[in-house]
Design an enzyme around this catalytic site. Structure first.
Site, PDB file in Angstrom:
ATOM      1  N   ARG A  52       0.874  -1.175   0.000  1.00 38.53           N
ATOM      2  CA  ARG A  52       0.000   0.000   0.000  1.00 38.53           C
ATOM      3  C   ARG A  52       0.915   1.231   0.000  1.00 38.53           C
ATOM      4  O   ARG A  52       2.125   1.114   0.052  1.00 38.53           O
ATOM      5  CB  ARG A  52      -1.022  -0.004   1.150  1.00 38.53           C
ATOM      6  CG  ARG A  52      -0.730  -0.813   2.358  1.00 38.53           C
ATOM      7  CD  ARG A  52       0.371  -0.266   3.228  1.00 38.53           C
ATOM      8  NE  ARG A  52       0.195   1.145   3.496  1.00 38.53           N
ATOM      9  CZ  ARG A  52       1.134   2.000   3.792  1.00 38.53           C
ATOM     10  NH1 ARG A  52       2.396   1.607   3.862  1.00 38.53           N
ATOM     11  NH2 ARG A  52       0.903   3.270   4.000  1.00 38.53           N
ATOM     12  N   GLY A  53       0.270   2.411  -0.024  1.00 38.40           N
ATOM     13  CA  GLY A  53       1.052   3.633  -0.172  1.00 38.40           C
ATOM     14  C   GLY A  53       1.133   3.939  -1.662  1.00 38.40           C
ATOM     15  O   GLY A  53       1.451   3.050  -2.470  1.00 38.40           O
ATOM     16  N   ALA A  54       0.838   5.189  -2.016  1.00 38.32           N
ATOM     17  CA  ALA A  54       0.670   5.522  -3.433  1.00 38.32           C
ATOM     18  C   ALA A  54       1.856   5.098  -4.327  1.00 38.32           C
ATOM     19  O   ALA A  54       1.647   4.443  -5.361  1.00 38.32           O
ATOM     20  CB  ALA A  54       0.384   7.017  -3.573  1.00 38.32           C
ATOM     21  N   ARG A  89      -7.604   0.108  -6.515  1.00 36.17           N
ATOM     22  CA  ARG A  89      -7.791   1.174  -5.508  1.00 36.17           C
ATOM     23  C   ARG A  89      -8.005   2.497  -6.250  1.00 36.17           C
ATOM     24  O   ARG A  89      -7.251   2.811  -7.175  1.00 36.17           O
ATOM     25  CB  ARG A  89      -6.584   1.251  -4.553  1.00 36.17           C
ATOM     26  CG  ARG A  89      -6.441  -0.028  -3.715  1.00 36.17           C
ATOM     27  CD  ARG A  89      -5.541   0.164  -2.520  1.00 36.17           C
ATOM     28  NE  ARG A  89      -6.119   1.054  -1.526  1.00 36.17           N
ATOM     29  CZ  ARG A  89      -5.426   1.556  -0.498  1.00 36.17           C
ATOM     30  NH1 ARG A  89      -4.145   1.263  -0.347  1.00 36.17           N
ATOM     31  NH2 ARG A  89      -6.019   2.357   0.380  1.00 36.17           N
ATOM     32  N   GLN A 199      -1.922   2.307  10.162  1.00 34.71           N
ATOM     33  CA  GLN A 199      -0.643   2.333   9.438  1.00 34.71           C
ATOM     34  C   GLN A 199       0.432   3.112  10.202  1.00 34.71           C
ATOM     35  O   GLN A 199       1.617   2.870  10.038  1.00 34.71           O
ATOM     36  CB  GLN A 199      -0.813   2.966   8.054  1.00 34.71           C
ATOM     37  CG  GLN A 199      -1.609   2.133   7.060  1.00 34.71           C
ATOM     38  CD  GLN A 199      -3.051   2.542   7.021  1.00 34.71           C
ATOM     39  OE1 GLN A 199      -3.626   2.935   8.028  1.00 34.71           O
ATOM     40  NE2 GLN A 199      -3.671   2.444   5.854  1.00 34.71           N
ATOM     41  N   ASP A 240      -1.805  10.856  -1.671  1.00 31.93           N
ATOM     42  CA  ASP A 240      -2.207   9.852  -2.671  1.00 31.93           C
ATOM     43  C   ASP A 240      -2.552  10.478  -4.008  1.00 31.93           C
ATOM     44  O   ASP A 240      -2.541   9.814  -5.047  1.00 31.93           O
ATOM     45  CB  ASP A 240      -3.403   9.056  -2.157  1.00 31.93           C
ATOM     46  CG  ASP A 240      -2.944   8.126  -1.050  1.00 31.93           C
ATOM     47  OD1 ASP A 240      -2.816   8.591   0.092  1.00 31.93           O
ATOM     48  OD2 ASP A 240      -2.660   6.956  -1.357  1.00 31.93           O
ATOM     49  N   ASN A 250      -5.056  12.671   1.129  1.00 32.40           N
ATOM     50  CA  ASN A 250      -4.196  11.757   1.894  1.00 32.40           C
ATOM     51  C   ASN A 250      -5.092  11.001   2.878  1.00 32.40           C
ATOM     52  O   ASN A 250      -6.311  11.233   2.948  1.00 32.40           O
ATOM     53  CB  ASN A 250      -3.091  12.529   2.623  1.00 32.40           C
ATOM     54  CG  ASN A 250      -2.028  11.600   3.189  1.00 32.40           C
ATOM     55  OD1 ASN A 250      -1.534  10.714   2.480  1.00 32.40           O
ATOM     56  ND2 ASN A 250      -1.672  11.761   4.450  1.00 32.40           N
ATOM     57  N   LYS A 251      -4.486  10.103   3.618  1.00 37.19           N
ATOM     58  CA  LYS A 251      -5.233   9.233   4.536  1.00 37.19           C
ATOM     59  C   LYS A 251      -6.213  10.021   5.400  1.00 37.19           C
ATOM     60  O   LYS A 251      -5.902  11.111   5.863  1.00 37.19           O
ATOM     61  CB  LYS A 251      -4.221   8.472   5.409  1.00 37.19           C
ATOM     62  CG  LYS A 251      -4.790   7.493   6.392  1.00 37.19           C
ATOM     63  CD  LYS A 251      -5.731   6.492   5.779  1.00 37.19           C
ATOM     64  CE  LYS A 251      -5.104   5.674   4.664  1.00 37.19           C
ATOM     65  NZ  LYS A 251      -6.111   4.853   3.930  1.00 37.19           N
TER      66      LYS A 251
HETATM   67  O1  MRU Z   1      -4.409   3.338   2.450  1.00 38.03           O
HETATM   68  P1  MRU Z   1      -2.917   3.456   2.340  1.00 38.03           P
HETATM   69  O2  MRU Z   1      -2.186   2.806   3.464  1.00 38.03           O
HETATM   70  O3  MRU Z   1      -2.418   3.039   0.985  1.00 38.03           O
HETATM   71  O4  MRU Z   1      -2.673   5.023   2.458  1.00 38.03           O
HETATM   72  C1  MRU Z   1      -1.367   5.532   2.425  1.00 38.03           C
HETATM   73  C2  MRU Z   1      -1.318   7.005   2.558  1.00 38.03           C
HETATM   74  O5  MRU Z   1      -2.311   7.665   2.759  1.00 38.03           O
HETATM   75  C3  MRU Z   1       0.014   7.647   2.359  1.00 38.03           C
HETATM   76  O6  MRU Z   1       0.139   8.806   3.144  1.00 38.03           O
HETATM   77  C4  MRU Z   1       0.161   8.043   0.882  1.00 38.03           C
HETATM   78  O7  MRU Z   1      -0.095   6.947   0.061  1.00 38.03           O
HETATM   79  C5  MRU Z   1       1.497   8.568   0.578  1.00 38.03           C
HETATM   80  S1  MRU Z   1       2.692   7.274   0.572  1.00 38.03           S
HETATM   81  C6  MRU Z   1       4.211   7.921   0.260  1.00 38.03           C
END
Ligand code: MRU
Length: 362
Positions: A52-54, A89, A199, A240, A250-251
């Site tokens: 996960r993470g963009a 996603r 996370q 993201d 973002n999250k």
């Molecule tokens: O749902 P996730 O765990 O994929 O969300 C991740 C985030 O929100 C991060 O802050 C974002 O992807 C940036 S990662 C460098």
């Protein structure tokens, strides 16, 4: 990042045209790696958040296309891979960015040349991510230095995991933190736990700890209190998807931290690799699709029991409806600056175009 003393990325090619990943759903309790052998397995890994993470989602999608065209290099298989991976996603734009790039590169090749080209492209996407994050670290380091008061540690608040685990290596929001720590600048990180999937508590705390960075995990609602009491010098979060006008998805919960930072005069920076900019969008609140995930992530909290077993416990009454919004949008006016690989920009169209002039009129 080093794991047990050995430099390691979060995704890597394995001989025989397979792909290694870390199963992040098992962290922080167990460090488990596994191999993806099919495009469907790559899509599952993204959807179920083993990765996960963009930026890492983008890199995994690129490797997913490579797995697909290795098995079947036809036009139909390429189109299906892009469709299946693209539907995993909705919010992180790096997914579409990586798939568009794969389509452009591979569609024009004869099928017999596609597999080699796809593996080369995936390696390119991964290597680029590492270079981008290193540059974000260099630019962000200057902001950390500027935030230092006397010889006290710089208190940095971060949300979710925009670290090594969210990228191919280094991280985005964590890149300036690691750069400062490695340069001998004392930093302390307030780590938002980041419900519902934790996370922050599970991943950011784990990787900061392995790198030796002092940190404290806090529940999601603490940040505003800390800021009121002068206990946060700087916020750095990931993203993201960021619009051409500087609105930042973002999250979930990031927006509330930005509001608190604004109210308390705390600088609020977003670490923004350029593949995360959606140049086609202007109004993030109205236009960025926000992922809604299974309600079970809210009502059932996984953790390690005293006897070592990993289990989920229910924290809501049976039958109570739950809602699980994965992301929110922080309007550009609440963002002090965007830390990109080309430098720090104001969160505005002009700010971004100043660093990426090739996008002017595009
Ligand atoms: O749902 P996730 O765990 O994929 O969300 C991740 C985030 O929100 C991060 O802050 C974002 O992807 C940036 S990662 C460098």
């Amino acid at each position: 990042m080093r794991v047990d003393g050995t430099p390691m990325r979060t995704i890597w090619p394995v001989a025989g045209r397979r792909v290694g990943i870390i199963d992040q759903t098992r962290l922080p309790h167990e460090f488990v790696t596994l191999e993806l052998t099919t495009m469907e397995a790559a899509a599952h890994a993204i959807r179920a958040m083993l990765v996960r993470g963009a930026p890492l989602i983008g890199a995994t999608a690129a490797y997913g296309v490579a797995l697909a065209v290795t098995a079947d290099p036809s036009d139909a298989a390429l189109a299906r891979a892009i469709e299946v991976l693209g539907a995993t996603r909705p919010t992180a734009i790096n997914l579409r960015w990586a798939l568009d790039r794969a389509r452009r590169r591979l569609a024009e090749l004869p099928p017999g040349e596609r597999a080699d080209a796809a593996w080369a492209l995936a390696a390119e996407v991964a290597d680029e991510d590492v270079g981008i994050n290193a540059a974000i670290g260099r630019h962000g380091l200057e902001l950390v230095k500027r935030a230092r008061k006397g010889d006290k540690p710089v208190n940095i608040l971060t949300h979710c995991n925009a670290g090594w685990l969210a990228t191919v290596d280094i991280g985005t929001a964590t890149a300036p933190i690691y750069a400062a720590h490695d340069a001998g600048i004392p930093v302390h990180v307030w780590v938002d736990e980041t419900r519902p999937r934790n996370q922050g508590a599970g991943l950011t705390a784990w990787e900061l700890g392995r790198h030796g960075v002092p940190h404290t995990v806090i529940v999601d609602n603490v940040g505003g209190h800390l800021m009121q009491h002068g206990m946060v010098d700087l916020c750095i979060v990931g993203t993201d998807r960021t619009t051409a006008s500087g609105d930042v998805a973002n999250k979930i919960g990031t927006y509330l931290k930005a509001l608190a930072a604004h109210d308390n005069g705390v600088p609020f920076y977003v670490a923004l690799p350029s593949p995360t900019i959606d140049w086609t969008l202007d109004d993030g609140v109205k236009e960025i699709p926000i992922e809604q995930r299974d309600g079970g992530e809210v009502s059932l909290v996984p953790g390690r029991l005293a006897d070592g077993t990993i289990a989920s416990v229910r924290v809501t009454p049976e039958g109570s409806p739950v809602a699980n919004y994965g992301f929110d949008v922080t309007p550009a006016r609440l963002v002090t600056g965007l830390i990109t690989e080309r430098g720090v920009a104001s969160a505005s169209r002009e700010g971004l175009l100043g660093l990426f002039p090739e996008k002017r009129g595009a």
